[in-house]
Design a protein around this motif. Structure first.
Motif, mmCIF file in Angstrom:
data_model
loop_
_atom_site.group_PDB
_atom_site.id
_atom_site.type_symbol
_atom_site.label_atom_id
_atom_site.label_comp_id
_atom_site.label_asym_id
_atom_site.label_seq_id
_atom_site.Cartn_x
_atom_site.Cartn_y
_atom_site.Cartn_z
ATOM 1 N N PHE A 191 44.859 -5.470 25.961
ATOM 2 C CA PHE A 191 44.791 -4.755 27.162
ATOM 3 C C PHE A 191 43.317 -4.201 27.965
ATOM 4 O O PHE A 191 44.135 -4.107 28.870
ATOM 5 C CB PHE A 191 46.439 -4.512 27.615
ATOM 6 N N GLU A 192 43.129 -2.722 26.810
ATOM 7 C CA GLU A 192 42.926 -1.559 27.499
ATOM 8 C C GLU A 192 41.914 -2.579 27.963
ATOM 9 O O GLU A 192 40.704 -2.603 28.679
ATOM 10 C CB GLU A 192 42.520 -0.829 26.871
ATOM 11 N N GLU A 195 42.315 -5.121 31.361
ATOM 12 C CA GLU A 195 42.971 -4.571 32.848
ATOM 13 C C GLU A 195 42.156 -4.627 33.416
ATOM 14 O O GLU A 195 40.756 -4.458 33.724
ATOM 15 C CB GLU A 195 43.106 -2.892 32.523
ATOM 16 N N HIS A 227 49.279 -1.599 31.645
ATOM 17 C CA HIS A 227 47.912 -1.680 32.219
ATOM 18 C C HIS A 227 47.304 -2.580 33.111
ATOM 19 O O HIS A 227 46.461 -3.278 33.613
ATOM 20 C CB HIS A 227 47.532 -2.849 31.296
ATOM 21 N N GLY A 228 49.168 -2.464 34.445
ATOM 22 C CA GLY A 228 48.330 -3.594 35.731
ATOM 23 C C GLY A 228 48.793 -4.677 35.337
ATOM 24 O O GLY A 228 48.289 -5.209 36.298
ATOM 25 N N ILE A 229 49.691 -5.479 34.491
ATOM 26 C CA ILE A 229 49.359 -6.454 33.775
ATOM 27 C C ILE A 229 50.802 -7.122 34.113
ATOM 28 O O ILE A 229 51.815 -7.230 33.220
ATOM 29 C CB ILE A 229 48.327 -6.994 32.809
#
Length: 303
Positions: A191-192, A195, A227-229
């Motif tokens: 996810f990093e 993102e 991570h804003g997902i």
């Protein structure tokens, strides 16, 4: 919560074709709408030498079997009629992805999705992209595919991008399965990288034992949110626990998985997939009775 989204699998790979035409698909879209489904996701627009429409790009790449009917146009029309969002699934060449030639897979999909936007991009129901290439761990080359393809898709049509990875659990991988702590650390790294590129993740939920599922759902949601997902849950409506692959799931398992996804506060529940495993019109008789059990449950008031 209830299931409000489903994949559409018509380039069938490991489940049988139901040989539906426009009339049967219209009937099934009505059945989806009747149980509250508002989102449909084409699981892939093509696989190897088959596609959902006669694509000039794919024909220039390899010999293709004629599509005969434009299923993308049909699905977009039915989605619009039923006030549903349609997510377009990308192409899987069936060779480059499996063999690790990700650059070629990206190149084909870039040209193919450009063709898709020219043909269908203005359709009212076209609400998102689905990257069909499934992953279960961190791999640098696979991350590059996601980065390049997501960036390209966003430039073609700026709508949400969905992925539906699978967990490397014991049901499929046995002794080679990924332990829970490794799963958490691995997906933090994934996810990093993703993102700002992928908007929604919907983990397939069928590869871990039912008693372990709640903690996986919790950590998946926590990591995605950090991570804003958006985190959805792909509640599989086929059964991985029986010897025959793959029948409709036992309703008690389906209900449990939906309840656990709701407890983990996922934003949406989707399934793979309604038409084969939950439809009153499915070729599987047990899908029809699963539909009855599910519909009775969601329509029964709770105390």
């Amino acid at each position: 919560m209830k299931i409000t989204g489903t994949f559409l699998d018509e380039i069938t790979h490991d489940i049988p074709s139901q040989n539906w035409g426009p009339q049967e698909w219209a009937r099934d879209f009505d059945a989806m709408r009747a149980v509250g489904i508002d989102t449909v996701i084409l699981i892939r627009a093509g696989y190897r030498n088959r596609s959902t429409f006669d694509s000039e790009v794919l024909q220039s790449h390899r010999p293709m079997i004629p599509a005969y009917n434009d299923l993308v146009a049909l699905f977009l029309e039915e989605a619009a009629r039923c006030d549903m969002d349609f997510y377009f699934g990308t192409y899987d060449a069936g060779t480059f992805w499996d063999e690790g030639d990700y650059a070629e897979e990206v190149a084909i999909n870039k040209a193919f999705c450009h063709e898709v936007v020219e043909r269908y991009g203005a359709a009212d129901a076209f609400a998102g992209w689905y990257i069909c290439h499934e992953i279960n761990t961190y791999d640098d080359e696979q991350m590059r595919l996601y980065e390049e393809l997501a960036t390209h898709l966003r430039a073609l049509k700026n709508v949400p991008i969905l992925m539906s990875p699978y967990m490397k659990g014991v049901k499929q991988f046995g002794e080679d399965a990924m332990a829970f702590d490794e799963h958490a650390s691995t997906w933090k790294t994934v996810f990093e990288r993703l993102e700002g590129l992928v908007d929604v993740v919907a983990f397939q939920d069928g590869n871990v034992p039912l008693h372990d599922l709640p903690r996986y759902l919790d950590v998946n949601h926590e990591l995605a949110e950090a991570h804003g997902i958006q985190c959805w849950s792909n509640v599989e409506s086929f059964d991985r626990d029986v010897r025959i692959q793959f029948p409709p799931i036992d309703f008690r398992k389906l209900r449990y998985k939906i309840e656990q996804a709701a407890a983990a506060a996922v934003e949406k529940i989707i399934t793979f997939e309604f038409s084969h495993f939950m439809s009153p019109h499915s070729t599987f008789p047990s899908a029809r009775t699963l539909h009855d059990r599910y519909r009775n449950w969601i329509n029964t008031p709770t105390a």
